[in-house]
Write a protein that holds these residues in place. Structure first.
Motif, short mmCIF file in Angstrom:
data_model
loop_
_atom_site.label_atom_id
_atom_site.label_comp_id
_atom_site.label_asym_id
_atom_site.label_seq_id
_atom_site.Cartn_x
_atom_site.Cartn_y
_atom_site.Cartn_z
N GLN A 63 -12.85 3.69 -10.64
CA GLN A 63 -13.51 4.53 -9.65
C GLN A 63 -13.65 3.84 -8.30
OE1 GLN A 63 -17.21 5.52 -11.53
NE2 GLN A 63 -16.23 6.60 -13.23
N SER A 64 -13.69 2.52 -8.31
CA SER A 64 -13.87 1.79 -7.05
C SER A 64 -13.05 0.51 -7.07
CB SER A 64 -15.35 1.47 -6.80
OG SER A 64 -15.93 0.83 -7.92
N PHE A 65 -12.69 0.06 -5.86
CA PHE A 65 -11.86 -1.12 -5.70
C PHE A 65 -12.37 -1.91 -4.51
CE2 PHE A 65 -8.25 -3.52 -4.09
CZ PHE A 65 -7.62 -3.99 -5.25
N VAL A 66 -12.66 -3.19 -4.72
CA VAL A 66 -13.12 -4.06 -3.64
C VAL A 66 -12.00 -5.03 -3.28
CG1 VAL A 66 -14.74 -5.86 -2.93
CG2 VAL A 66 -15.54 -3.92 -4.28
N TYR A 67 -11.69 -5.09 -2.00
CA TYR A 67 -10.73 -6.06 -1.49
C TYR A 67 -11.48 -7.02 -0.58
CZ TYR A 67 -6.88 -8.00 1.29
OH TYR A 67 -6.02 -8.85 1.92
N ILE A 68 -11.42 -8.30 -0.91
CA ILE A 68 -12.05 -9.32 -0.06
C ILE A 68 -11.10 -9.61 1.09
CG2 ILE A 68 -13.12 -11.58 0.07
CD1 ILE A 68 -14.56 -9.59 -1.79
N SER A 69 -11.40 -9.05 2.23
CA SER A 69 -10.58 -9.21 3.42
C SER A 69 -11.15 -10.36 4.25
CB SER A 69 -10.56 -7.90 4.21
OG SER A 69 -9.67 -7.96 5.29
N ALA A 70 -11.25 -10.21 5.54
CA ALA A 70 -11.79 -11.27 6.40
C ALA A 70 -12.31 -10.63 7.69
CB ALA A 70 -10.73 -12.31 6.72
N ALA A 71 -13.28 -11.30 8.30
CA ALA A 71 -13.86 -10.79 9.53
C ALA A 71 -12.83 -10.78 10.65
CB ALA A 71 -15.07 -11.62 9.93
N ALA A 72 -12.01 -11.81 10.70
CA ALA A 72 -11.02 -11.95 11.77
C ALA A 72 -10.12 -13.13 11.44
CB ALA A 72 -11.71 -12.16 13.12
N GLY A 73 -9.14 -13.34 12.30
CA GLY A 73 -8.31 -14.52 12.19
C GLY A 73 -8.99 -15.69 12.88
N ALA A 74 -8.22 -16.71 13.24
CA ALA A 74 -8.77 -17.87 13.93
C ALA A 74 -7.63 -18.54 14.68
CB ALA A 74 -9.40 -18.86 12.94
N PRO A 75 -7.95 -19.28 15.76
CA PRO A 75 -6.89 -19.92 16.55
C PRO A 75 -5.99 -20.85 15.74
CG PRO A 75 -8.98 -19.99 17.72
CD PRO A 75 -9.29 -19.50 16.34
N VAL A 76 -6.54 -21.47 14.67
CA VAL A 76 -5.76 -22.43 13.90
C VAL A 76 -4.91 -21.76 12.83
CG1 VAL A 76 -7.41 -24.28 14.28
CG2 VAL A 76 -7.67 -22.80 12.29
N MET A 118 -9.77 6.73 -5.17
CA MET A 118 -10.50 5.54 -5.60
C MET A 118 -11.30 5.02 -4.41
SD MET A 118 -8.91 2.24 -7.58
CE MET A 118 -7.78 1.84 -6.24
N ARG A 119 -12.58 4.79 -4.60
CA ARG A 119 -13.43 4.32 -3.49
C ARG A 119 -13.03 2.91 -3.09
NH1 ARG A 119 -19.06 2.11 -3.41
NH2 ARG A 119 -18.97 2.17 -5.68
N GLY A 120 -12.41 2.79 -1.93
CA GLY A 120 -11.97 1.49 -1.44
C GLY A 120 -13.05 0.84 -0.59
N ILE A 121 -13.38 -0.40 -0.91
CA ILE A 121 -14.39 -1.16 -0.17
C ILE A 121 -13.72 -2.43 0.33
CG2 ILE A 121 -16.64 -2.31 -0.32
CD1 ILE A 121 -17.17 -0.55 -2.83
N PHE A 122 -13.72 -2.62 1.64
CA PHE A 122 -13.03 -3.75 2.23
C PHE A 122 -14.04 -4.70 2.87
CE2 PHE A 122 -10.26 0.10 2.84
CZ PHE A 122 -9.53 -0.11 1.68
N MET A 123 -14.44 -5.70 2.11
CA MET A 123 -15.41 -6.67 2.59
C MET A 123 -14.75 -7.59 3.61
SD MET A 123 -17.98 -5.70 0.69
CE MET A 123 -19.21 -6.97 0.90
#
Length: 294
Positions: free
Chosen positions: A167-180, A203-208
């Protein structure tokens, strides 16, 4: 009145720094928890302050499978209410090649920052009928790439989770990139978010989207968190003048337990879906903490 059914959650990467804590907080809620990783149970000294398994670990089913080969884990998804993808890489490298002296670390970094052609959406690649689709392309041998780890493994896991009725799916993403980091680090994560949201709408997608994560049990993260915190303070004082350049290096770091609690709370709240940014992550973790105090 009959007791509510126990929620069943699958955490791919459940033996990692964040994944193990997601398992911990899910167990605390009485959920049926399965971790999927190549090595099974964690080497506890790498994710906690002790080499001894904590008491909650005995309530997790530690399964072995290869996230880059869906056929190895599909059977474990049956009956799951929720699936979490908590795997990814910060830098590409042919780790085995480097260790064996077959490739230099410099060559690996040069390839990570290169702009050569990359494979597209794995859902659009041709696979012969009846054959399982491996994500690890043969031309990279044992190398982990942003495309196969940060993007393709998540898309294929979501595909199999949806097919299994999750019913639900969590994807651990990221706040942003970085210069390095190469730009592909964050673009592949955003591509995964977009593909999962569009391809599996039922499917309830949750992108942290967490920032840099730290914990005293992993000492190396503490000074890095302090530097990132200083960058966040500078970014706030200057009105975000360098926010686009600094990326995650200019975002407030969070303790890894905060993000883990937020993931579990998000799974328990049907209203949470789509991208979850840092302020909402903190809010979800606070809600979970208040529930624990009742």
């Amino acid at each position: 009145m009959a007791a509510p059914a126990t929620k069943r959650i699958i955490v791919c990467g459940g033996n990692g720094f964040l994944g193990s804590r997601i398992c911990k907080f899910a167990v605390a809620r009485g959920w049926d928890v399965t971790s999927i990783s190549r090595s099974g149970e964690p080497k506890w000294e790498t994710v906690t302050a002790s080499s001894t398994p904590p008491p909650w670990a005995h309530r997790v089913s530690w399964e072995r499978a290869d996230i880059l080969r869906p056929a190895t884990y599909v059977s474990l998804l049956k009956g799951a209410d929720s699936v979490v993808h908590s795997m990814g890489i910060l830098l590409e490298a042919d780790y085995k090649g480097v260790l064996r002296g077959q490739e230099s670390p410099i060559a690996s970094l040069q390839r990570a920052f290169s702009s050569g052609p990359r494979p597209g959406n794995p859902l659009e690649r041709h696979v012969a009928e009846g054959q399982a689709q491996d994500i690890r392309p043969p031309e990279t041998r044992q190398q982990l790439t942003y495309e196969n780890m940060n993007r393709d493994s998540a898309i294929m896991l979501a595909k199999e989770a949806a097919a299994s009725g999750a019913q639900s799916f969590v994807y651990i993403s990221a706040a942003a990139g970085a210069p390095v980091l190469p730009a592909r680090y964050i673009t592949t994560k955003r591509e995964a978010e977009s593909a999962i949201a569009s391809e599996f709408p039922r499917m309830r997608g949750i992108f942290m989207r967490p920032p840099f994560l730290y914990d005293a049990s992993r000492p190396l993260t503490m000074p890095l968190a302090a530097m990132t915190g200083a960058g966040a303070l500078f970014n706030r004082v200057t009105g975000g003048v360098l926010g686009g350049f600094m990326g995650a290096a200019g975002a407030k770091p969070l303790k890894v337990d905060v993000v883990a609690e937020a993931v579990v709370e998000a799974l328990s709240d049907d209203k949470v879906r789509g991208p979850v940014e840092i302020p909402e992550i903190e809010d979800l973790a606070n809600r979970a903490w208040r529930k624990g105090m009742l």
